[in-house]
Motif scaffolding. Structure first.
Motif, short mmCIF file in Angstrom:
data_model
loop_
_atom_site.label_atom_id
_atom_site.label_comp_id
_atom_site.label_asym_id
_atom_site.label_seq_id
_atom_site.Cartn_x
_atom_site.Cartn_y
_atom_site.Cartn_z
N LEU A 216 -0.71 11.18 -0.08
CA LEU A 216 -1.26 9.96 -0.63
C LEU A 216 -1.65 10.15 -2.09
CD1 LEU A 216 -2.32 7.09 -0.35
CD2 LEU A 216 -4.43 8.00 0.62
N GLU B 109 1.39 10.41 -4.21
CA GLU B 109 2.04 9.10 -4.32
C GLU B 109 1.31 8.24 -5.35
OE1 GLU B 109 2.81 7.24 -0.55
OE2 GLU B 109 3.51 5.38 -1.50
N ARG C 218 2.18 -4.39 -8.08
CA ARG C 218 3.21 -3.53 -8.69
C ARG C 218 4.01 -2.83 -7.60
NH1 ARG C 218 3.08 1.63 -8.91
NH2 ARG C 218 0.84 1.68 -8.49
N ARG C 219 3.27 -2.35 -6.59
CA ARG C 219 3.95 -1.63 -5.50
C ARG C 219 4.90 -2.56 -4.75
NH1 ARG C 219 -0.69 0.49 -3.74
NH2 ARG C 219 -0.89 2.31 -5.05
N ASP D 241 -7.46 0.50 -4.66
CA ASP D 241 -6.46 0.02 -5.62
C ASP D 241 -6.80 -1.39 -6.11
OD1 ASP D 241 -3.33 1.48 -4.35
OD2 ASP D 241 -5.04 2.33 -5.42
N ASP E 185 -2.26 -3.02 -8.92
CA ASP E 185 -1.58 -1.88 -8.28
C ASP E 185 -0.81 -2.36 -7.05
OD1 ASP E 185 -4.38 0.31 -8.92
OD2 ASP E 185 -2.48 0.16 -10.00
N ILE F 286 0.86 -1.20 0.00
CA ILE F 286 0.00 0.00 0.00
C ILE F 286 0.89 1.24 0.00
CG2 ILE F 286 -1.96 -1.10 1.14
CD1 ILE F 286 -1.02 0.21 3.76
N PRO F 287 0.35 2.40 -0.39
CA PRO F 287 1.17 3.62 -0.40
C PRO F 287 1.73 3.91 0.99
CG PRO F 287 -0.88 4.02 -1.55
CD PRO F 287 -1.01 2.67 -0.91
#
Lengths: 147, 469
Positions: free
Chosen positions: B146, B149, A77-78, A70, A74, A52-53
């Motif tokens: 966020l 990002e 990929r992260r 997401d 996603d 997660i971000p």
């Protein structure tokens, strides 16, 4: 206590560490430097955080990010972005540890109050990892006395 | 600094009440405590509340003023207003409304980066006008990080804009920026409505003027791929609202409080009363239907969200300034301010000189030091300056005095944009940026922010000249 726990050194990649955790079905694993000094722990929660971000976390100031939506691509990929990075950069440095001479009561309080299911045992002078205690180790010992 | 102490030492008449230990000159003692305290606060080496409280304690322990006088020196209207609004925001933020606003506004512009920057700037400016700056940026900065990002773009232009526009937007109302809270609370003749009539009109002008250079510098180069924008467009903003009932209660109380500010002054009700009563009402509504244990925990938790460090900082500051006042130092500082009008005998001319002098000096000073201690010192100094001018036969009427207060407000609020240490909100955002791995360097910020600040003060000069001078 397990005297020679399985560890990873700080320069091992995140990808290799994840494979080891999945293979051994560990929830977390101690990370040490070349001299065997304990640096922290890396586990399933660290892996999930990588997906997660970074800013979507209490440390980033967000108490909740329920609005995020997401896709699985996603998230993957992260995670893949950090696959080849060193695990030493991502381990939890504030892991609770015990010293070899700490009592059973203190050990139980550590496991009962924390989020860790195993507690590294660290030499207080050198900082070297000397062993690891899991909650099953403690429970087996406690139950043996009751039996 | 040494020049200031030397100036105070030249004036030997001690204040009536001061019985300083060792028979020392209270002016010098007060001056030394003041200078050292402010210097340590500016250095950022220690927590500023701790330093201010220590400075205040020293003022009392050294005998410059008594504890009774120290308590009287604290402006409880300011403390009550700050505390009340902090409680309201602490409860309101749990509803998730700030994240909702940020996401809704980002989606409204199709998640295009420049559009998001403009929308988040507008949201920040409006929220800063209605609620305190620090809390606004505390809540907007994380969701900004966020969004950037997810868009895979650098957050710096967005965070920079939020810093700048929180100070600009906050200038529009009495409750928006700490300098205005101080002016509105400590100057009886200035009300919530006065800020709306006299300061709010210039804010949109400065907002647009500031946005143009930001577009030239960064806006036209911002780009995000369609895939990245889709991630933001996929955000479900309704899920950001975690407690819709609380949101409704908070909005009702916020509206009541704003109406209270508007109607209160003519009825003799001060902002602190409105804010604290509103906070108490919201706490009551928030705890409806909860059992005793839940209520107690909830109230304790909300009380813990109040920025007591800021409150103690203000308390310490007020005591230090009270010490300066009791020692007679402010009369001397006021004389220096009156000196700006030397050679001018008509009230219109004096108002021009004073207003423009205060505007520019406040702007530069607010960029160098935190604008709160600067304004807290300037308010009693200017009051004393008006009294000295009257003694010299130059009687500024209420409107002329108000013009000087507007100059202080604009100078201090906009001046806070001049550097990272100019205002508290700036440092909060810088802290977030650092923790997120995108540190905002002091000089990097200064190179862009200082010229923008000067531009806003030029606009303010024109506004004051055309409207009042």
């Amino acid at each position: 206590m397990h005297a020679e726990p399985i560890t990873v050194t700080e320069n091992v990649t995140v990808g290799e560490t994840v494979k080891l955790l999945a293979e051994k079905r560990f929830r977390s694993i101690p990370v040490v430097n070349g001299a065997g000094k304990m640096l922290g722990q890396f586990g399933v929660s660290n892996i999930l955080k990588l997906a997660i971000p970074a800013s979507a976390s209490p440390e980033g100031g967000m108490s909740s990010a329920n609005f995020m939506n997401d896709s699985i691509e996603d998230l993957q990929r992260r995670l893949a972005d950090d696959w080849s990075k060193s695990v030493g950069d991502y381990c939890d440095n504030d892991t609770q540890t015990l010293a070899p001479e700490d009592s059973l009561t203190r050990t139980i309080m550590c496991i009962a109050s924390g989020n860790q299911d195993n507690i590294p045992v660290v030499d207080p002078d050198s900082g070297r990892l000397v062993g690891i205690i899991s909650y099953w180790d403690v429970l087996d010992h406690l139950l043996a006395e009751i039996k | 600094m040494l020049a200031l102490i030397s100036l105070l030492a030249q004036h030997g008449a001690p204040a009536a009440e001061a019985h300083v230990i060792g028979g020392a000159n209270p002016l010098v003692v007060a001056g030394i405590i003041f200078v050292i305290t402010y210097a340590v606060i500016m250095s950022e080496k220690f927590n500023r509340a701790v330093v201010a409280l220590l400075g205040g304690g020293l003022m009392i322990l050294s005998g410059v003023l008594s504890q009774h006088s120290a308590v009287q020196a604290i402006d409880w209207n300011t403390i009550g207003l700050l505390t009340g609004m902090m409680i309201i925001v602490a409860v309101m933020q749990r509803s998730g409304v700030f994240q909702y606003l940020a996401i809704w506004s980002a989606k409204k512009v199709d998640a295009k980066p420049w559009g998001i920057l403009v929308m988040l700037s507008i949201v920040t400016a409006i929220l800063s006008a209605l609620l305190d700056n620090v809390t606004t940026v505390l809540l907007i900065a994380p969701v900004t990080l966020l969004i950037t990002e997810e868009l895979e773009i650098a957050p710096y232009p967005f965070l920079f804009s939020e810093i700048i526009f929180s100070n600009i937007g906050g200038a529009a109302t009495l409750i928006g920026d700490p300098p205005n809270i101080l002016i509105g609370s400590m100057v009886e003749s200035v009300s919530f409505n006065d800020f709306l009539v006299h300061i709010a009109p210039i804010v949109p002008l400065v907002f647009i003027a500031t946005l143009l250079p930001i577009y030239i510098l960064w806006g036209r180069k911002l780009y995000a791929s369609d895939e990245a924008r889709q991630r933001v467009l996929d955000f479900r903003e309704s899920e950001a609202i975690t407690d819709s009932k609380l949101l409704i209660k908070s909005l009702i109380v916020l509206v009541l409080v704003l109406v209270g500010f508007v109607l209160g002054h003519p009825m003799g009700i001060e902002p602190a009363t409105v804010a604290m009563t509103g906070a108490a009402l919201l706490l009551l509504l928030d705890n409806f239907g909860k059992n005793a244990e839940e209520k107690s925990e909830n109230v304790h938790h909300t009380s813990g969200e109040v920025e007591w460090v800021t409150i103690f900082f203000f308390i310490g500051l007020f005591v230090i300034i009270g010490g300066l006042e009791h020692a007679g130092a402010l009369e001397i500082l006021a004389a220096q301010v009156v000196g700006l009008t030397d050679g001018i005998s008509d009230t219109a001319g004096v108002t021009k000189a004073l207003a423009l002098g205060v505007l520019w000096i406040s702007a530069i000073a607010s960029a160098i030091v935190d604008n709160i201690p600067f304004v807290a010192t300037m308010i009693p100094t200017l009051k004393e300056a008006f009294a000295q001018l009257a003694e010299n036969g130059v009687n500024l009427d209420a409107a002329q005095q108000q013009t000087v207060w507007w100059a202080l407000s604009l100078g201090a609020c906009f001046g806070g944009n001049g550097s990272l240490i100019g205002a508290s909100a700036n440092l909060i955002v810088a802290g977030f940026a650092e923790r997120a791995g995108h540190p905002i360097k002091f000089v990097t910020f200064l190179k862009t922010a200082f010229p923008l600040m000067i531009m806003s003060i030029i606009i303010a000069t024109g506004y004051l000249w055309l409207r009042y001078l």
